[in-house]
Write a protein that holds these residues in place. Structure first.
Motif, PDB file in Angstrom:
ATOM      1  N   TYR A 119       1.937  -6.372 -10.351  1.00 63.71           N
ATOM      2  CA  TYR A 119       1.203  -6.249  -9.161  1.00 63.71           C
ATOM      3  C   TYR A 119      -0.128  -5.466  -9.402  1.00 63.71           C
ATOM      4  CZ  TYR A 119       6.232  -5.668  -7.755  1.00 63.71           C
ATOM      5  OH  TYR A 119       7.390  -5.945  -7.354  1.00 63.71           O
ATOM      6  N   TYR A 148      -2.244  -2.071  -7.391  1.00 69.20           N
ATOM      7  CA  TYR A 148      -2.315  -1.392  -6.661  1.00 69.20           C
ATOM      8  C   TYR A 148      -3.810  -0.596  -6.644  1.00 69.20           C
ATOM      9  CZ  TYR A 148       2.667  -1.410  -5.686  1.00 69.20           C
ATOM     10  OH  TYR A 148       3.992  -1.798  -5.249  1.00 69.20           O
ATOM     11  N   GLN A 158      -5.336   3.030  -5.660  1.00 76.11           N
ATOM     12  CA  GLN A 158      -4.999   4.659  -5.099  1.00 76.11           C
ATOM     13  C   GLN A 158      -6.605   5.192  -4.917  1.00 76.11           C
ATOM     14  OE1 GLN A 158      -3.474   7.310  -8.128  1.00 76.11           O
ATOM     15  NE2 GLN A 158      -1.792   7.915  -6.484  1.00 76.11           N
ATOM     16  N   LYS A 181      -5.130   9.866  -3.016  1.00 79.71           N
ATOM     17  CA  LYS A 181      -3.950   9.615  -3.622  1.00 79.71           C
ATOM     18  C   LYS A 181      -3.015   8.501  -2.938  1.00 79.71           C
ATOM     19  CE  LYS A 181      -5.213  12.727  -6.902  1.00 79.71           C
ATOM     20  NZ  LYS A 181      -5.878  12.099  -8.067  1.00 79.71           N
ATOM     21  N   PHE A 182      -3.462   7.946  -2.102  1.00 81.71           N
ATOM     22  CA  PHE A 182      -2.403   6.862  -1.166  1.00 81.71           C
ATOM     23  C   PHE A 182      -2.660   5.573  -2.188  1.00 81.71           C
ATOM     24  CE2 PHE A 182      -0.116   4.878   1.695  1.00 81.71           C
ATOM     25  CZ  PHE A 182      -0.694   3.717   2.127  1.00 81.71           C
ATOM     26  N   LEU A 183      -1.349   5.152  -2.327  1.00 73.97           N
ATOM     27  CA  LEU A 183      -1.367   4.066  -3.542  1.00 73.97           C
ATOM     28  C   LEU A 183      -0.835   2.636  -2.525  1.00 73.97           C
ATOM     29  CD1 LEU A 183      -1.198   3.625  -6.411  1.00 73.97           C
ATOM     30  CD2 LEU A 183       1.362   3.887  -6.315  1.00 73.97           C
ATOM     31  N   ILE A 232      -0.816  -1.316  -2.134  1.00 74.94           N
ATOM     32  CA  ILE A 232      -0.558  -2.756  -2.855  1.00 74.94           C
ATOM     33  C   ILE A 232      -1.639  -3.719  -2.520  1.00 74.94           C
ATOM     34  CG2 ILE A 232       1.186  -3.655  -1.126  1.00 74.94           C
ATOM     35  CD1 ILE A 232       2.415  -4.802  -3.548  1.00 74.94           C
ATOM     36  N   GLU A 253      -2.582  -8.695   0.123  1.00 79.09           N
ATOM     37  CA  GLU A 253      -2.493  -7.631   1.109  1.00 79.09           C
ATOM     38  C   GLU A 253      -3.983  -7.557   2.011  1.00 79.09           C
ATOM     39  OE1 GLU A 253       0.172  -5.381   2.692  1.00 79.09           O
ATOM     40  OE2 GLU A 253       0.711  -7.295   2.353  1.00 79.09           O
ATOM     41  N   PHE A 284      -4.164   0.404 -10.444  1.00 73.57           N
ATOM     42  CA  PHE A 284      -3.015   0.347 -11.108  1.00 73.57           C
ATOM     43  C   PHE A 284      -2.377  -0.912 -11.173  1.00 73.57           C
ATOM     44  CE2 PHE A 284      -2.313   4.764 -12.421  1.00 73.57           C
ATOM     45  CZ  PHE A 284      -2.930   5.396 -11.230  1.00 73.57           C
ATOM     46  N   PHE A 334       4.267   1.181 -14.247  1.00 71.38           N
ATOM     47  CA  PHE A 334       2.908   1.289 -14.083  1.00 71.38           C
ATOM     48  C   PHE A 334       2.151   1.458 -15.357  1.00 71.38           C
ATOM     49  CE2 PHE A 334       2.118   1.493  -9.230  1.00 71.38           C
ATOM     50  CZ  PHE A 334       3.713   1.560  -8.836  1.00 71.38           C
TER      51      PHE A 334
END
Lengths: 109, 114
Positions: free
Chosen positions: B33, B35, B37, B41-43, B45, B58, B90, B105
């Motif tokens: 994956y 991601y 951030q 701090k919102f992670l 995808i 996405e 990430f 991760f």
């Protein structure tokens, strides 16, 4: 609208205090995960809860999965400075792992 | 040995440049994956690959192009970088793309666009 709502967003407490972090959703999950992320690092899995009503303990951390499998909580007893970090709940939606917005915990000595 | 490794850890670049971030996992996992951030701090995808096949995209701008040469590697190329691309990216992997599986991760790549 986020699938997983976490609260509180930020928590600053003194060493030795107890705290609870919540993860709520209107969706039902087959499982839910909690991760901790320290500064400069990636998230690391703490626990996966699978069964409704399940309680899991990891030293001073207690995780609970709601009976209806829509929510979860993380309780920390006697918090220590080493508990400082970002706590994330995560769940699988379809075939992807999604996360709540996280709770930033700061434990002061 | 690092399970999921990303390079570089820090990347500072100017708007309009093209850059790549590399990711490798030595866990034998099938799914990888990317991601993003943000500063809050919102992670979120971005992409998911299973055995080199793209399974999740996405609604990421097409300036972002993931490439998986084999199931152990998932690289992210970003064209025409914009200020809003600044974030920590990430890479992660898991045994399968399904439920109850742990995601591992990398340490993240902090991208700063100036």
């Amino acid at each position: 609208t986020q699938l997983l709502e976490q609260s509180p967003q930020f928590l600053s407490i003194q060493e030795g205090e107890n705290l609870t972090v919540y993860c709520n959703s209107s969706s039902v999950f087959s499982s839910l995960q909690w991760y901790r992320q320290e500064p400069g690092e990636g998230p690391v899995l703490l626990v996966t809860v699978v069964t409704g009503g399940e309680v899991k303990k990891l030293k001073r951390l207690t995780f609970q999965f709601g009976d209806a499998r829509k929510d979860s909580s993380l309780h920390i007893t006697a918090a220590q400075p080493g508990d400082t970090g970002l706590y994330l709940c995560g769940a699988t939606e379809g075939n992807k792992l999604v996360f709540g917005a996280g709770t930033i915990l700061r434990v002061k000595s | 040995d690092t399970a999921v490794s990303q390079t570089p850890k820090y990347l500072v670049t100017q708007m309009g440049n093209d850059k790549s971030i590399k990711c490798e996992q030595n866990l034998g996992h099938d799914t990888m994956y990317w991601y993003k951030q943000d500063s809050k701090k919102f992670l979120k995808i971005m992409f998911s690959y299973n055995n080199k096949e793209l399974i999740i995209n996405e609604t990421v701008p097409n300036r972002f192009s993931p490439k998986s040469p084999d199931k152990a590697h998932l690289n992210l190329h970003i064209n025409s970088l914009e200020l809003g691309d600044s974030a920590v990216y990430f890479c992660a992997s898991s045994p399968t793309g399904y439920m109850n599986t742990e995601a591992f991760f990398g340490q993240g790549t902090r991208l700063t666009v100036v």
